[in-house]
Design a protein around this motif. Structure first.
Motif, PDB file in Angstrom:
ATOM      1  N   THR A   1      13.472  56.879  13.491  1.00 42.59           N
ATOM      2  CA  THR A   1      12.110  57.246  13.383  1.00 42.59           C
ATOM      3  C   THR A   1      11.338  56.573  12.088  1.00 42.59           C
ATOM      4  N   ARG A   2      12.162  55.586  11.705  1.00 45.85           N
ATOM      5  CA  ARG A   2      11.612  54.824  10.531  1.00 45.85           C
ATOM      6  C   ARG A   2      11.236  55.687   9.194  1.00 45.85           C
ATOM      7  N   GLY A   3      11.904  56.667   9.051  1.00 45.88           N
ATOM      8  CA  GLY A   3      11.822  57.649   7.917  1.00 45.88           C
ATOM      9  C   GLY A   3      10.614  58.807   8.202  1.00 45.88           C
ATOM     10  N   GLN A   4      10.131  58.728   9.327  1.00 49.54           N
ATOM     11  CA  GLN A   4       8.826  59.687   9.496  1.00 49.54           C
ATOM     12  C   GLN A   4       9.345  60.946   9.841  1.00 49.54           C
ATOM     13  N   GLY A   5      10.665  61.397  10.326  1.00 49.81           N
ATOM     14  CA  GLY A   5      11.045  62.594  11.065  1.00 49.81           C
ATOM     15  C   GLY A   5      11.900  63.270   9.888  1.00 49.81           C
ATOM     16  N   ALA A   6      11.574  64.482   9.771  1.00 47.56           N
ATOM     17  CA  ALA A   6      12.599  65.414   8.936  1.00 47.56           C
ATOM     18  C   ALA A   6      13.584  65.951   9.578  1.00 47.56           C
ATOM     19  N   TRP A   7      14.804  66.196   8.739  1.00 48.38           N
ATOM     20  CA  TRP A   7      16.098  66.449   9.072  1.00 48.38           C
ATOM     21  C   TRP A   7      16.519  67.599   7.993  1.00 48.38           C
ATOM     22  N   ARG A   8      16.880  68.800   8.713  1.00 47.61           N
ATOM     23  CA  ARG A   8      17.462  69.965   7.722  1.00 47.61           C
ATOM     24  C   ARG A   8      18.570  70.653   8.389  1.00 47.61           C
ATOM     25  N   ILE A   9      19.555  70.502   7.922  1.00 48.15           N
ATOM     26  CA  ILE A   9      20.980  71.348   8.510  1.00 48.15           C
ATOM     27  C   ILE A   9      20.638  72.894   8.065  1.00 48.15           C
TER      28      ILE A   9
END
Length: 204
Positions: A185-193
């Motif tokens: 996502t070239r750093g554009q996507g958020a990710w949270r466990i």
């Protein structure tokens, strides 16, 4: 590493004219154990004894047999073979000869143990849930890469910015998948466990 079953397993045995049928099934929740038991117990049988384990939770039931002679030996068979997320039902049709407490424990535990020993098993991986977002332009490519890496999509929601996924994946692979996700996502996507207790629905 604990194991679970790949499918329903069964084993029959006869002990001094009593017939025992052991049935085992993988479960994905304690509620699923009850569904399994309701589906397979035989109201015409003399006893329907059972046990299940799901993580730290477990239950067992003697269904009229002397206390400690049926449900607990079934649970011990589950634990002795390293199973988790498994329910086992052992149905007994009385054959006219009493087995005694020791004989009952050996019959119930033995039927359960043999059923599990013969069953197809799979290693049970520890899983975690992840909430992530992805722009529409990257969605198809990123989804394909995540699925290929072993993640599965539990839920998807769409808004003006893109897609919001709830993923389920192996906890041991979370770091590598996050790095893959950030790259794709070239750093554009958020990710949270997500922690236990976080709702499955999209966060507001």
């Amino acid at each position: 590493m604990p194991h679970t079953l790949t499918a329903v397993a069964r084993h029959e045995a006869e002990v001094r004219k009593s017939r025992f049928l052991a049935l085992a099934e993988p479960i994905d929740s304690p509620e699923a154990a009850q569904v399994f038991l309701d589906a397979y117990r035989d109201p015409q049988a003399t006893h329907n004894c059972w046990a299940w384990r799901f993580g730290a939770q477990y239950r067992f039931h003697d269904d009229g047999e002397p206390g400690g002679t049926a449900g607990r030996p079934i649970l011990q068979a589950i634990e002795a073979q390293g199973y988790d997320r498994v329910a086992v039902l052992v149905v007994r049709w009385f054959g006219g000869i009493k087995l005694g407490t020791g004989g009952l424990a050996r019959a119930y535990g033995g039927a359960a143990a043999e059923c599990l020993r013969l069953a197809d098993r799979v290693e049970l991986r520890e899983e975690c849930r992840v909430l992530c977002t992805c722009p529409y332009a990257d969605m198809d490519r990123v989804q394909a890469r995540l699925l290929a890496a072993g993640a599965r999509i539990e839920q998807a929601a769409f808004d003006g910015e893109g897609v919001r996924w709830h993923l389920v994946l192996a906890r041991a692979e979370a770091g590598a998948l996050e790095a893959l996700y950030t790259d794709q996502t070239r750093g554009q996507g958020a990710w949270r466990i997500l922690e236990p207790g976080d709702g499955p629905g999209p966060a507001g």
